[in-house]
Design an enzyme around this catalytic site. Sequence first.
Site, short mmCIF file in Angstrom:
data_model
loop_
_atom_site.label_atom_id
_atom_site.label_comp_id
_atom_site.label_asym_id
_atom_site.label_seq_id
_atom_site.Cartn_x
_atom_site.Cartn_y
_atom_site.Cartn_z
CG ASP A 39 7.11 -5.88 -2.12
OD1 ASP A 39 5.90 -5.48 -2.83
OD2 ASP A 39 7.90 -6.14 -1.77
CG ASP A 79 14.14 -5.56 4.15
OD1 ASP A 79 13.17 -4.42 4.15
OD2 ASP A 79 14.56 -6.16 4.29
CB THR A 81 -8.63 -2.98 2.77
OG1 THR A 81 -8.53 -1.88 3.70
CG2 THR A 81 -9.02 -2.80 1.03
CG PHE A 127 -4.88 -6.92 -0.93
CD1 PHE A 127 -5.37 -6.63 -2.09
CD2 PHE A 127 -5.30 -6.15 -0.12
CE1 PHE A 127 -6.39 -6.23 -2.28
CE2 PHE A 127 -6.80 -5.78 0.43
CZ PHE A 127 -7.68 -5.96 -0.56
CG LEU A 165 0.41 1.12 0.54
CD1 LEU A 165 0.89 2.82 0.82
CD2 LEU A 165 0.01 0.45 -0.52
CE1 TYR A 220 0.95 -3.87 10.50
CE2 TYR A 220 -1.42 -3.48 11.01
CZ TYR A 220 -0.66 -3.08 9.92
OH TYR A 220 -1.24 -3.04 8.87
CE1 TYR A 257 12.25 11.72 10.86
CE2 TYR A 257 12.89 12.99 8.44
CZ TYR A 257 13.30 11.53 9.20
OH TYR A 257 14.46 10.95 9.98
#
Length: 313
Positions: A31, A56, A173, A11, A71, A143, A157
Amino acid sequence: MIVLVTGAAGFIGSHLCDELLKKGYNVIGLDDFCTGNKDNITHLINNNLFKLVKHDIIQPISFQVDQIYNLACPASPDYYLFNPVKTIKASVIGTINVLEIAKQENARILQASTSEVYGDPEKHPQKEDYLGRVNTVGPRSCYDEGKRVAESLMINYHKQYKVDIRIARIFNTYGPRMATNDGRVISNFICQALKDESITIYGNGEQTRSFCYISDLITGIIKIMEQREIIGPINLGKPDEISVIELAHMILELTNSKSKIVFEERPEGDPMRRKPDISFAKERINWNPVVDLKEGLKRTIQYFENILPNKKE
Ligand code: UDP
C-alpha cells in the site's frame, strides 16, 4: 502459498488480508497509504505470515508470489476526483506492473474491477455481457475508464502471454473499516446520524444502489481466485436494490438519530440505478451473499460508534 495483495490497507484489502492469513497463507500487503489507512492493518503487524510493503504500484516492483489480488486504486468518488491522474495511473500503469509480476512468476492474478465499468446503465439489472454506458470525458472517467483498461490489460495478457487471470466486478460494498471521510453514502449517513448532523441526500434520493456486506464480498473474491479456469468478469454484489432515501430512513431508525434530512445537488455523472445480476457467480462459483442489509448496517454502525471521536453522548 505466497499471496500479494495490493491496496492492503484499504477497506476491502484489509479484510481480504485477514481472510487469507486465516487460511494460513503468507501475505505480502502492499500500500502507498494515499487512501489506505494504517489502522486497518495494525492488528496484522505482529503476524509472522504478514509482511507490509509501503510502495506505490505506479512504480515497477517484483516479488516471488503464487497469487496476486490487485486492489490498489482510490475507489470512492471523493477520493478519485481529488487526484484523477493518480487514479487512472493506478489502474493502467499499476495493473501493467502487477501483470508483469504475474507473467514473470507464473502467478494467478485477480483484478478488482467495478460496477462502474457499466457507467450510468440503460440495462437493468447489469449482467456481465452488458457493455456499459461510460462517458470518456466525464468526471468519473478516471476511475471508470481506468478500470475498463485494467480489464482489457488482463484479458490481453491472458491471450498473449497465457497469464492466469480473474476479474471480479465489485458492486457497492459496505462494512467496518470504511473510511469516515471518503464521501460514500453509507459511511456519510452513519457518521452524520451518529453525530445528529444533517443527512445529506444528493438529488431527490430516488437513485438506487445495491449494497453487499464486506464478509460476503470477501468470500466471493476468494472463490473467484480459487476456482479453476474462469476467464472473464464476474459480478459480485447483493442484488437487493434500495433507493438512497430509503437507506437514509433505515440508518436514521437504526441509530435512533435526531438528524434531519437535507437535499443537496446531485453530482454530475452519478448513476441513477445500479443492481447486479449475479446468476453467473451463483452458477460458476456457487456464491450467494447472505448478510441482510439491516444486519450489516448494525455491525457497521457499531464500528463507527467505536471510532468516531465527536459522536453525541
Ligand atoms: N450519496 C448521497 N449522499 C451522500 C453520499 C452519496 O445521496 O452523502 C448518493 C450518491 O449521489 C449516489 C449514492 O448515494 O447516488 C451512492 O454513492 P456512493 O458514493 O456511496 O457510491 P457510488 O456512487 O460510487 O455508487
